[in-house]
Design an enzyme around this catalytic site. Structure first.
Site, PDB file in Angstrom:
ATOM      1  N   ASP A 174       0.834  -1.195   0.000  1.00  0.00           N
ATOM      2  CA  ASP A 174       0.000   0.000   0.000  1.00  0.00           C
ATOM      3  C   ASP A 174       0.868   1.243   0.000  1.00  0.00           C
ATOM      4  OD1 ASP A 174      -2.267   1.548  -0.015  1.00  0.00           O
ATOM      5  OD2 ASP A 174      -2.927   1.016   2.007  1.00  0.00           O
ATOM      6  N   LYS A 175       0.225   2.345  -0.327  1.00  0.00           N
ATOM      7  CA  LYS A 175       0.848   3.674  -0.311  1.00  0.00           C
ATOM      8  C   LYS A 175      -0.094   4.612   0.406  1.00  0.00           C
ATOM      9  CE  LYS A 175       0.064   7.800  -2.425  1.00  0.00           C
ATOM     10  NZ  LYS A 175      -1.277   8.433  -2.618  1.00  0.00           N
ATOM     11  N   HIS A 176       0.467   5.578   1.105  1.00  0.00           N
ATOM     12  CA  HIS A 176      -0.374   6.585   1.742  1.00  0.00           C
ATOM     13  C   HIS A 176       0.294   7.936   1.630  1.00  0.00           C
ATOM     14  CE1 HIS A 176      -3.637   7.846   4.419  1.00  0.00           C
ATOM     15  NE2 HIS A 176      -2.763   8.725   4.875  1.00  0.00           N
ATOM     16  N   SER A 177      -0.515   8.947   1.363  1.00  0.00           N
ATOM     17  CA  SER A 177      -0.026  10.323   1.285  1.00  0.00           C
ATOM     18  C   SER A 177      -0.526  11.115   2.476  1.00  0.00           C
ATOM     19  CB  SER A 177      -0.513  10.984  -0.011  1.00  0.00           C
ATOM     20  OG  SER A 177      -0.285  12.378   0.012  1.00  0.00           O
TER      21      SER A 177
ATOM     22  N   THR B 148      -9.112  11.028  -1.027  1.00  0.00           N
ATOM     23  CA  THR B 148      -9.329  10.026  -2.073  1.00  0.00           C
ATOM     24  C   THR B 148     -10.758   9.495  -2.033  1.00  0.00           C
ATOM     25  OG1 THR B 148      -7.002   9.397  -2.061  1.00  0.00           O
ATOM     26  CG2 THR B 148      -8.549   7.783  -2.933  1.00  0.00           C
TER      27      THR B 148
ATOM     28  N   ARG C  61     -10.559  15.590  14.289  1.00  0.00           N
ATOM     29  CA  ARG C  61      -9.360  16.376  13.976  1.00  0.00           C
ATOM     30  C   ARG C  61      -9.614  17.342  12.832  1.00  0.00           C
ATOM     31  NH1 ARG C  61      -5.683  12.324  11.915  1.00  0.00           N
ATOM     32  NH2 ARG C  61      -4.274  14.058  11.507  1.00  0.00           N
TER      33      ARG C  61
ATOM     34  N   SER D  78      -2.885   7.808  13.093  1.00  0.00           N
ATOM     35  CA  SER D  78      -4.020   7.651  12.191  1.00  0.00           C
ATOM     36  C   SER D  78      -3.639   6.843  10.955  1.00  0.00           C
ATOM     37  CB  SER D  78      -4.542   9.034  11.773  1.00  0.00           C
ATOM     38  OG  SER D  78      -5.596   8.922  10.847  1.00  0.00           O
TER      39      SER D  78
ATOM     40  N   LYS E  52      -4.589   2.340  10.408  1.00  0.00           N
ATOM     41  CA  LYS E  52      -5.328   1.773   9.265  1.00  0.00           C
ATOM     42  C   LYS E  52      -4.471   0.767   8.499  1.00  0.00           C
ATOM     43  CE  LYS E  52      -6.500   5.876   7.515  1.00  0.00           C
ATOM     44  NZ  LYS E  52      -6.468   6.938   8.533  1.00  0.00           N
ATOM     45  N   LYS E  53      -3.201   1.082   8.337  1.00  0.00           N
ATOM     46  CA  LYS E  53      -2.321   0.210   7.557  1.00  0.00           C
ATOM     47  C   LYS E  53      -2.023  -1.083   8.304  1.00  0.00           C
ATOM     48  CE  LYS E  53      -2.442   3.334   4.485  1.00  0.00           C
ATOM     49  NZ  LYS E  53      -3.441   3.169   3.408  1.00  0.00           N
TER      50      LYS E  53
END
Length: 432
Positions: free
Chosen positions: A80-83, A120, A168, A183, A187-188
């Site tokens: 996975d990727k997260h920004s 997203t 938040r 946060s 999730k990851k």
């Protein structure tokens, strides 16, 4: 069990919280025994006082374990990727199918808009029929059959984070390094990944405006993830200008479709997408190095295989299977589309102001319960050094909104001498 207000008082006074105390507070968030005011007060106390590394790990683990933690049995790595969020950052939409086309499996759990940044989840919600919150069994099935699925947090996965995330967004605590770390990683970890790549934005449109702040967040995420057994690397990328020339929801989906089909591949967006994808493939053992990984990613783009997988994902989650063939038939369009001419040379951009202008158009939330207008935003945004053509095109619900958005867009741009252009990828943080 300690009262929530005592936990808040302890952190308010700058004292450390023990893991059991953190777990109890997170359990209260999950069960509802911690009120919204208490959750907001805790977030503000953490924002001002901060968490030590052990506290950060404890909060991340507790939030990850507040619901189900997935386990996968698939023939390839789960990646996975997260920004951390920015303007025009719609990388996830093409990247997930690109990695899936190379043999990875991408169960991407995304969020809605946070602060001035687009989400997203809000972008995907602009696709008619697309189910952003399917059940876990549907999520697992689509990942296994298609190779990727981009959804929002379900009630089963990291529910404590889901609640705190919304709070938040409207309490001025988005930028907390500790809360961002917990946060993202909760999730990851709940998604059962084999590898994660972080895109930490830095610049005027990022939550981390300075390079020092971005490095601190990248280090925090890589360190906490490593401590939890999740292989993670981070790229610090530029957000002194919108990453794509589109900012909004439906307009960013259209941009992602153009990218996948080859109709438009802007250099900065392309560079960041390939760099993140290459990190994912090497983390999962699908390529020996980033050079080979980049070649593989470009090949699945050029062959159309990544676009096919995107179509399959949209179809499997309830959206139109022919979205890429007829995007204008399905994606909602704003009734007012006003070109704004560029006068001068772009010397600098207040990128955050562009994000706030999208919210002003109705493309984001001021309160958690606010509805989002998927039609509005900006396209054809000018970049640093541009000196001809458009400043952008305003997509608005009515003329009055377009007037306000045009004024905000003009105010976000500084004209003068052409600046030195920063590289899209600033640096890498992580092992390997």
């Amino acid at each position: 069990m300690r009262l929530p207000q005592e936990t808040i008082r302890t952190k308010r006074d700058g004292l450390p919280l023990d893991p059991a105390e953190i777990r109890a507070f997170v359990q209260g968030l999950t069960e509802g025994s911690v009120g919204e005011g208490q959750a907001a007060a805790f977030a503000m106390a953490v924002f001002f006082r901060g968490l030590s590394l052990p506290e950060r790990v404890a909060l991340t683990r507790a939030m990850a374990e507040s619901g189900r933690v997935l386990a996968w049995d698939l023939p390839g790595p789960v990646l996975d990727k997260h920004s951390t969020g920015g303007i025009g950052d719609t990388v996830s939409l093409p990247l997930a199918p690109m990695v899936a086309a190379c043999g990875g499996y991408v169960p991407m759990i995304s969020g809605r808009g946070l602060g001035h940044t687009g989400g997203t989840l809000d972008k995907l919600a602009s696709i008619p029929g697309y189910d952003t919150t399917p059940g876990l069994e549907t999520f697992r099935r689509v990942v296994g059959q298609v190779g990727c699925a981009i959804i929002g947090q379900t009630v089963e996965l990291a529910p404590a984070d889901r609640r705190l995330y919304a709070i938040r967004d409207v309490t001025g605590t988005v930028e907390s390094l500790d809360l961002i770390t917990a946060s993202i990683l909760s999730k990851k970890l709940a998604a059962g990944l084999d590898g994660l790549v972080m895109d930490v934005k830095q610049g005027s449109g990022a939550f981390m405006a300075s390079l020092a702040e971005a490095r601190a967040l990248a280090d925090s995420i890589v360190t906490v993830a490593g401590g939890a057994g999740l292989r993670t690397a981070a790229l610090i990328t530029d957000m002194d200008a919108p990453l794509a020339s589109a900012a909004g929801n439906a307009v960013e989906v259209a941009y992602a479709i153009d990218y996948l089909t080859g109709a438009r591949r802007e250099p900065r967006f392309h560079a960041v997408t390939l760099a993140l994808g290459a990190e994912m493939l090497t983390a999962g053992g699908l390529a020996p190095d980033t050079a080979v990984a980049t070649q593989r990613l470009e090949a699945v783009l050029d062959s159309g295989r990544a676009a096919e997988i995107f179509c399959e994902m949209v179809d499997a989650l309830g959206g139109p299977g022919d979205l890429l063939d007829m995007p204008t038939r399905y994606l909602p369009a704003a009734p007012v589309q006003r070109p704004v001419r560029l006068a001068g040379t772009v010397a600098g951009i207040d990128t955050r102001a562009i994000g706030l202008a999208v919210i002003g158009l109705g493309g984001g939330r001021i309160r958690p319960e606010d509805a989002v207008d998927p039609r509005v935003g900006f396209t054809d945004l000018a970049g640093p050094g541009d000196s001809a053509g458009l400043l952008g095109i305003v997509h608005a619900a009515d003329e009055a909104a377009a007037d306000r958005a045009e004024a905000a867009l003009r105010a976000a741009y500084c004209m003068g001498e052409a600046p030195a252009i920063r590289p899209a990828i600033i640096e890498r943080v992580g092992a390997g």
